[in-house]
Design a protein around this motif. Structure first.
Motif, PDB file in Angstrom:
ATOM      1  N   ALA A   1       1.387   7.508 -17.375  1.00  0.00           N
ATOM      2  CA  ALA A   1       1.715   6.119 -17.718  1.00  0.00           C
ATOM      3  C   ALA A   1       2.485   5.438 -16.585  1.00  0.00           C
ATOM      4  CB  ALA A   1       2.522   6.077 -19.016  1.00  0.00           C
ATOM      5  N   LEU A   2       3.384   6.170 -15.923  1.00  0.00           N
ATOM      6  CA  LEU A   2       4.104   5.611 -14.783  1.00  0.00           C
ATOM      7  C   LEU A   2       3.138   5.240 -13.662  1.00  0.00           C
ATOM      8  CD1 LEU A   2       7.193   8.001 -14.571  1.00  0.00           C
ATOM      9  CD2 LEU A   2       7.266   5.560 -15.090  1.00  0.00           C
TER      10      LEU A   2
ATOM     11  N   ASP B   1      -3.920  15.526 -10.533  1.00  0.00           N
ATOM     12  CA  ASP B   1      -3.375  14.305 -11.114  1.00  0.00           C
ATOM     13  C   ASP B   1      -1.863  14.350 -10.922  1.00  0.00           C
ATOM     14  OD1 ASP B   1      -3.094  11.907 -12.474  1.00  0.00           O
ATOM     15  OD2 ASP B   1      -4.221  12.534 -14.239  1.00  0.00           O
ATOM     16  N   VAL B   2      -1.190  13.321 -11.404  1.00  0.00           N
ATOM     17  CA  VAL B   2       0.265  13.266 -11.296  1.00  0.00           C
ATOM     18  C   VAL B   2       0.909  14.181 -12.340  1.00  0.00           C
ATOM     19  CG1 VAL B   2       0.210  10.922 -10.382  1.00  0.00           C
ATOM     20  CG2 VAL B   2       0.394  11.275 -12.849  1.00  0.00           C
TER      21      VAL B   2
ATOM     22  N   ARG C   1       0.851  -1.193   0.000  1.00  0.00           N
ATOM     23  CA  ARG C   1       0.000   0.000   0.000  1.00  0.00           C
ATOM     24  C   ARG C   1       0.889   1.246   0.000  1.00  0.00           C
ATOM     25  NH1 ARG C   1      -5.149   0.314   3.652  1.00  0.00           N
ATOM     26  NH2 ARG C   1      -5.557   1.834   1.991  1.00  0.00           N
ATOM     27  N   VAL C   2       1.075   1.807  -1.175  1.00  0.00           N
ATOM     28  CA  VAL C   2       1.879   3.016  -1.353  1.00  0.00           C
ATOM     29  C   VAL C   2       0.954   4.103  -1.880  1.00  0.00           C
ATOM     30  CG1 VAL C   2       3.850   4.068  -2.506  1.00  0.00           C
ATOM     31  CG2 VAL C   2       3.951   1.656  -1.802  1.00  0.00           C
ATOM     32  N   ARG C   3       0.864   5.193  -1.160  1.00  0.00           N
ATOM     33  CA  ARG C   3      -0.078   6.252  -1.524  1.00  0.00           C
ATOM     34  C   ARG C   3       0.659   7.505  -1.983  1.00  0.00           C
ATOM     35  NH1 ARG C   3      -4.422   6.837   2.606  1.00  0.00           N
ATOM     36  NH2 ARG C   3      -5.474   5.438   1.130  1.00  0.00           N
ATOM     37  N   LEU C   4       0.264   8.000  -3.132  1.00  0.00           N
ATOM     38  CA  LEU C   4       0.684   9.311  -3.598  1.00  0.00           C
ATOM     39  C   LEU C   4      -0.316  10.357  -3.132  1.00  0.00           C
ATOM     40  CD1 LEU C   4       1.756   8.889  -7.342  1.00  0.00           C
ATOM     41  CD2 LEU C   4       3.242   9.558  -5.465  1.00  0.00           C
TER      42      LEU C   4
ATOM     43  N   LEU D   1      -0.569   2.973  -9.096  1.00  0.00           N
ATOM     44  CA  LEU D   1      -0.555   3.978  -8.035  1.00  0.00           C
ATOM     45  C   LEU D   1      -1.872   4.721  -7.882  1.00  0.00           C
ATOM     46  CD1 LEU D   1       2.999   5.469  -8.679  1.00  0.00           C
ATOM     47  CD2 LEU D   1       2.346   3.656  -7.076  1.00  0.00           C
ATOM     48  N   TYR D   2      -2.742   4.641  -8.843  1.00  0.00           N
ATOM     49  CA  TYR D   2      -3.975   5.430  -8.780  1.00  0.00           C
ATOM     50  C   TYR D   2      -4.970   4.973  -7.703  1.00  0.00           C
ATOM     51  CZ  TYR D   2      -3.083   8.462 -12.777  1.00  0.00           C
ATOM     52  OH  TYR D   2      -2.585   9.442 -13.616  1.00  0.00           O
TER      53      TYR D   2
END
Length: 612
Positions: free
Chosen positions: A149-150, A100-101, A91-94, A156-157
């Protein structure tokens, strides 16, 4: 000084005359208020709070737990999140204030936006994501799409939170994790927190008297208003055909946007304090077949070659061969401190200054060849050394000043724009009536919420980070500090930097993931350097430091030298290649020393001098 093989008059260059010219031009532009001449883009007159691209959606506060929270969705945050997932974290959260990124490439969508680093070395993980850049110097929209795309490629979304700003970080001693609070009412927990603020994320505006009185339209280039201008990032700004437009700023952004404004506006006024160095760009399409012919690992080799070339490390060949690598010798002393060998230092400095003067004479001669009006050409010539300001490249900028609807207004003798009125911009006693003002005035460079205090951090035992850093940051390798377990910083703080900052962030992301992955492997989940290792790193930085303040003091004011208020940063002066080698050795020999014996341990971590 020993007899130099070159004289001051080589190629007709008289260094004493040139130095005097540079000083006069610098003195015309220095302001006593320094950095205080700018104001925030937030507040009553500003744009920071608005997102013109994605509507802010209502949501319930989040109160869950994640393995890692990464604050910042630019390339630094994306790469760190990606490598943390590669290291085994689930579980990695941005989290980002944008919708958006993409970081700076999310916000900056102005006409003409491109990257000035070749796309094959700038866009990270091309091989893994299978992105094929269309142009040698990619357009901003393709860069933004690569960031998306990354995020998609690494999944990650689903955990990401956008339009969300972290407002407090507090370490919970008994639980061995961070409590993260946000402006959306979130109170989530995270084992690891990574702060990736970006170096160009907070837009700034000039503190022009009367700026709030102007009744026309205004916007900052990082919040481009296509609803007003019409068109797209490719141009065709049809909404400006009957508008008198002012653009304030002639740095890297101005150089890209001004040709489009010049083509489409009824009349364009360019307000310039300091001209940029503008050399040939020669952008061109890339052949997709070239990528198919490369052996695996080609991008890493190409990135390493570019980094070595521009920071003075020996390479067998220059794989990139562009404006950056062709001027690498002029960048070395400023960026890395690397010097040529075989000559006394004073002699080497003289040779470098002569080469600098020769290069700058060529750039000034290019202005004469392109710009038809002699008076305008004189105003567009940069009178300073090459690395005093970030070099620019364009095949269209100088040509824009040959258009009859473009007026260059030099503000140097007036300390910048004098004031603004309800209907115009005033320089000295001359008012220029305009309908719209575009601010291409850049960003607060390297200012993070942690350093500014807008993101307060409370660590072990109630320690407040900024209080422990009253006399300057205390980190190990720029990443982490005693008393603040599992908190990592990305950026240029106490490490090494370079022109291609994405490469630097890539290496930082890999390093953080390696440290976290080892902690997970040992079953600890607590990473914290000790004070001895941290102080050893401070001593190393002081020992290897190269003082660039003398060079900076002679430069025209700009963000490189704090608007003329030179400071001596405590960074790793031998340069990024040496720094990355140092990190690799440290991971092999000292990594376990920053990992506590068990979660929530009260131990201080390493007692080893891991700073060399």
């Amino acid at each position: 000084m020993s007899q130099t093989p070159l004289s001051d008059s080589i190629h007709g260059i008289d260094l004493e005359v040139l130095r005097a010219k540079y000083r006069r031009e610098r003195d015309r532009r220095i302001r006593p208020d320094g950095l205080r001449q700018y104001r925030s883009a937030a507040g009553e007159f500003g744009y920071y709070a608005t997102d013109p691209y994605v509507p802010r959606a209502d949501r319930e506060p989040v109160t869950d737990r994640v393995d890692a929270l990464v604050v910042g969705g630019g390339f630094g945050g994306l790469l760190t999140a990606a490598y943390l997932k590669k290291a085994g974290l689930e579980r990695v959260r941005l989290m980002d204030e944008a919708g958006d990124v993409g970081g700076t490439w999310y916000w900056n969508r102005y006409p003409g936006i491109h990257c000035d680093i070749e796309s094959t070395v700038y866009l990270p993980l091309l091989e893994e994501v299978r992105t094929i850049p269309a142009l040698r110097y990619a357009q901003g929209e393709q860069i933004r799409r690569h960031a998306v795309a990354l995020a998609e490629h690494f999944g990650l979304y689903p955990e990401a939170l956008f339009h969300t700003r972290a407002t407090a970080l507090r370490w919970l001693d008994p639980d061995g994790e961070w409590l993260v609070e946000t402006d959306r009412g979130d109170r989530m927990r995270a084992t690891y927190v990574v702060v990736s603020p970006g170096s160009l994320s907070q837009p700034k505006l000039p503190g022009i008297p009367g700026i709030q009185d102007f009744r026309g339209h205004t916007f900052h280039t990082s919040r481009w208003d296509y609803a007003y201008t019409g068109g797209t990032a490719d141009g065709e700004l049809t909404g400006l055909r009957d508008k008198r437009v002012a653009v304030v700023g002639t740095g890297a952004t101005g150089v890209q946007v001004i040709p489009h404004l010049a083509r489409d506006a009824q009349h364009l006024f360019v307000f310039q304090r300091t001209p940029a160095t503008v050399d040939v760009r020669d952008n061109r399409p890339l052949d997709p077949r070239w990528f198919q012919q490369q052996e695996p690992g080609w991008q890493g080799r190409r990135m390493d070659n570019f980094l070595a070339s521009i920071t003075g490390e020996p390479v067998d060949e220059d794989m990139i061969q562009d404006g950056w690598t062709s001027t690498s010798r002029l960048q070395r002393a400023y960026l890395s401190g690397v010097q040529e060998t075989g000559l006394p230092r004073q002699e080497q400095q003289l040779l470098d200054e002569l080469l600098d003067a020769h290069t700058m004479n060529g750039i000034r001669s290019r202005v004469d060849r392109i710009v038809q009006d002699p008076a305008t050409a004189q105003l567009l010539k940069p009178w300073y050394r090459y690395m005093c300001k970030r070099p620019c490249f364009s095949d269209h900028y100088l040509q824009a000043f040959n258009r009859p609807n473009v007026t260059l207004v030099d503000t140097a003798d007036h300390g910048g724009i004098t004031r603004m009125t309800e209907s115009g911009v005033v320089v000295g006693d001359q008012e220029y009536q305009v309908d719209c003002v575009v601010f291409a005035t850049g960003f607060d460079v390297g200012v993070s919420g942690v350093l500014s205090g807008t993101l307060p951090v409370t660590g072990r035992g109630g320690r407040v980070l900024l209080e422990t850093w009253r006399e300057g940051p205390r980190t190990l390798h720029g990443f982490y500090s005693p008393g603040f377990p599992n908190l990592f910083h990305l950026g240029s703080l106490q490490n090494a930097s370079a022109v291609n900052f994405v490469h630097i962030l890539h290496e930082q992301a890999r390093h953080i993931a390696a440290v976290v992955g080892r902690a997970e492997q040992l079953g600890s989940r607590t990473v914290e350097p000790g004070p001895e290792a941290t102080e050893s790193w401070q001593a190393t930085l002081r020992q290897v430091a190269v003082d660039t303040t003398v060079f900076q003091a002679e430069c025209t004011p700009g963000y490189y030298n704090g608007e003329g208020r030179t400071v001596r940063p405590l960074n790793y002066s031998p340069g990024p290649v040496a720094f990355h080698d140092l990190l690799a050795r440290w991971r092999a020999e000292h990594l376990d020393e920053v990992i506590a014996a068990r979660p929530g341990s009260a131990g201080e971590g390493s007692r080893a001098g891991a700073g060399r």
